[in-house]
Scaffold this active site. Sequence first.
Site, PDB file in Angstrom:
ATOM      1  CG  HIS A 146      -0.280  -0.376   2.501  1.00  0.00           C
ATOM      2  ND1 HIS A 146      -0.769  -1.365   3.302  1.00  0.00           N
ATOM      3  CD2 HIS A 146       0.846   0.072   3.092  1.00  0.00           C
ATOM      4  CE1 HIS A 146       0.014  -1.512   4.350  1.00  0.00           C
ATOM      5  NE2 HIS A 146       1.008  -0.650   4.250  1.00  0.00           N
TER       6      HIS A 146
ATOM      7  CE1 TYR B 258      14.097  -0.636   2.581  1.00  0.00           C
ATOM      8  CE2 TYR B 258      12.764   1.016   1.485  1.00  0.00           C
ATOM      9  CZ  TYR B 258      12.870  -0.054   2.336  1.00  0.00           C
ATOM     10  OH  TYR B 258      11.747  -0.554   2.943  1.00  0.00           O
TER      11      TYR B 258
END
Length: 488
Positions: free
Chosen positions: A171, A258
């Site tokens: 989502h 990340y």
Amino acid sequence: MSFKIAIIGAGSVGFTKKLFTDILCVPEFRDVEFALTDLSERNLQMIKSILDRVVEFNRLPTKVTATTDRRAALEGARYIISCVRVGGLEAYADDIRIPLKYGIDQCVGDTICAGGILYGQRNIPVILDFCKDILEVAEPGAKFLNYANPMAMNTWAAIEYGRVDTVGLCHGVQHGADQIAEVLGAKSRTELDYVCSGINHQTWFIDLRLNGRKIGKDELVAAFEAHPVYSQQEKLRIDVLKRFGVYSTESNGHLSEYLPWYRKRPDEITRWIDMSDWIHGETGGYLRYSTETRNWFETEFPQFLESAARPIDPAKRSNEHASHILEALETNRVYRGHFNVKNNGIITNLPQDAIIESPGFVDRFGINMASGITLPEACAATCISSINVQRMSVHAAISGDIDLLKLAVLHDPLVGAVSTPEEVWQMVDEMVVAQARWLPQYADAVPAAKERLSKSRIKTREWAGAARRDVRSIEELRAEKTALKQAV
């Protein structure tokens, strides 16, 4: 319509209830059967009692069953939804704790980085067991909808090695679009049209149009910097927007781990994150949140059960993809969303074997992806770094090759920015030994890893991280919720 939906990991109570009520917002689906399965009999009975209360109150013919026998739950199922967390919070705590000893500070640790890679090692053997059962006992051609992280690795394994029709669902895109619509002053997200593409948790809004008008980088940067809340909570995302030219779907905390630039030193971490909520970068934030949520549910279960006795309101149907995909496949009402599938030319400048997240349309013919998308070069470069880590991680999980696993961790962007090769080798040994009960593919490697650890001279430290908070008690959570209600 009458068919069977199996939910694996249904003990994820809040999320299972959301999926259940979403699906029952589709009028044609009132006669479906939901088969719940989980390793925890106690959690199963808790969620079943909640869903039974929903069915009873709304006077539905829907059938709900619950069993710890996974094959029995999957037998004859047309759709299988996975929400599993292999190893639970116990293993997850090690995903955060052990890397901290080597200076690696994660907010979530469920996608890549040291924690996400080990999470994938635990999940992938189990995902392949799911696929085996699906092929053997589910309805022929059954579709596997994976919600479990690490999304790309799990979906990669299910498609390439499990040979099951699989789509990964998240989502993040919807949440990012909600933010953009808000800062641009849209009355609703329906005014915003966008193309968002990349890989899960590194997806990029490469085309934005508000009521048909194209939105450029400068306008978007100005809108975010002027927002009284997001300008503080999303400092890192805004910085990436300024440098890359496009906005990322992921939260400040997710995105920070990340990349190799923002969590490499404690002073840098505190500069870029915001402590108003875990999702903005707190050390081990999602672990704390998950622990508090579990404790709260177990204590306040009677309240959850009572609140289930309410009408199902289609106007409150969530933007989770699952119910919309099932509706499109079964009724031919076309649905547009963002799905995790194998690339195969969908994104021109990412590897063909990668699991990408990109726009697609669903109807009775299946999920049809928009192809020929090209990412901005900086976005592609960042995604490719993660894809290379994901590929090695999947192959290590399949083969049980601990040396390949160490190479995967070594090539992770944040790990590489913080740790030396010697530290990575020892850290992986330590994590594999600590999580051996959930890593059957590494059983032969564990004795040698223990032997190396007994002789190691690499120094570690007991470190809580740059921005750690303690798990709050039930009393503290109750007081906070009361204060919020009074404020409203």
